[in-house]
Design a protein around this motif. Structure first.
Motif, short mmCIF file in Angstrom:
data_model
loop_
_atom_site.label_atom_id
_atom_site.label_comp_id
_atom_site.label_asym_id
_atom_site.label_seq_id
_atom_site.Cartn_x
_atom_site.Cartn_y
_atom_site.Cartn_z
N GLU A 93 17.48 71.25 78.41
CA GLU A 93 18.32 70.31 77.67
C GLU A 93 19.52 69.91 78.53
OE1 GLU A 93 17.47 71.77 73.09
OE2 GLU A 93 19.35 72.39 74.05
N ARG A 94 20.00 68.71 78.26
CA ARG A 94 21.22 68.18 78.89
C ARG A 94 22.05 67.60 77.76
NH1 ARG A 94 23.17 63.19 81.54
NH2 ARG A 94 24.25 63.80 83.44
N PRO A 95 23.21 68.24 77.45
CA PRO A 95 24.03 67.72 76.35
C PRO A 95 24.49 66.29 76.61
CG PRO A 95 24.92 69.78 77.24
CD PRO A 95 23.78 69.37 78.12
N ALA A 96 24.87 65.60 75.55
CA ALA A 96 25.32 64.21 75.66
C ALA A 96 26.49 64.06 76.62
CB ALA A 96 25.70 63.67 74.28
N ASP A 97 27.33 65.06 76.72
CA ASP A 97 28.47 64.97 77.63
C ASP A 97 28.16 65.52 79.01
OD1 ASP A 97 28.33 67.66 77.12
OD2 ASP A 97 30.32 67.82 76.23
N GLY A 98 26.90 65.87 79.25
CA GLY A 98 26.49 66.47 80.53
C GLY A 98 26.36 65.46 81.59
#
Length: 162
Positions: A157-162
């Motif tokens: 996963e890659r968070p939205a702020d990543g």
């Protein structure tokens, strides 16, 4: 000098885009089945259906094409899933275009589009695709517990702020 790569959403009404997506999805599934030790010729019906009718299969998803001039070199399907997440599916780069940044370009465009909606990205990848896993990790994806019961899949996963 090569023309710069660019990423754009496919136009399913465009016969050339539709044919390119169908062909890339077919090659994606053939390679995956071959890597799993299955027949690359006799694909399961659900995979063959994706290549035969990508318009219906990917309705509700965004298909991004990496292109050089007007020639598609790679693709990615971005599908909204759980609240706050979009899933990357069917990431494929044509063999002759590998190593030129097409995968990175479509992934970064997918991340931009997901973040614009406040969503992060998630994906699953077969454990033997170590080059792909390394790219995902360089782009800010982290391994998470699997949401898929199939053995051999790595979930990231890659968070939205990543």
């Amino acid at each position: 000098m090569k023309a710069p790569l660019h990423v754009e959403p496919w136009n399913p009404a465009d016969a050339a885009d539709r044919a390119a997506v169908a062909a890339m999805v077919l090659r994606y599934h053939q390679q995956t089945e071959s890597e799993k030790g299955s027949s690359a010729i006799e694909l399961p019906d659900r995979y063959r259906a994706e290549a035969e009718d990508p318009v219906a299969t990917f309705a509700g998803s965004t298909v991004l094409l990496a292109k050089e001039l007007d020639a598609p070199l790679g693709m990615l399907v971005l599908t909204p899933t759980a609240p706050g997440w979009c899933e990357v599916k069917r990431l494929w780069v044509e063999t002759e275009a590998r190593g030129r940044g097409a995968a990175k370009h479509v992934l970064m465009e997918a991340a931009h589009r997901a973040a614009a909606d406040g969503s992060g990205l998630r994906l699953s990848v077969w454990e033997w695709r170590t080059t792909a896993i390394a790219l995902y990790e360089r782009l800010g994806f982290s391994r998470v517990p699997s949401w898929d019961s199939r053995a051999g899949l790595v979930c990231l996963e890659r968070p939205a702020d990543g």
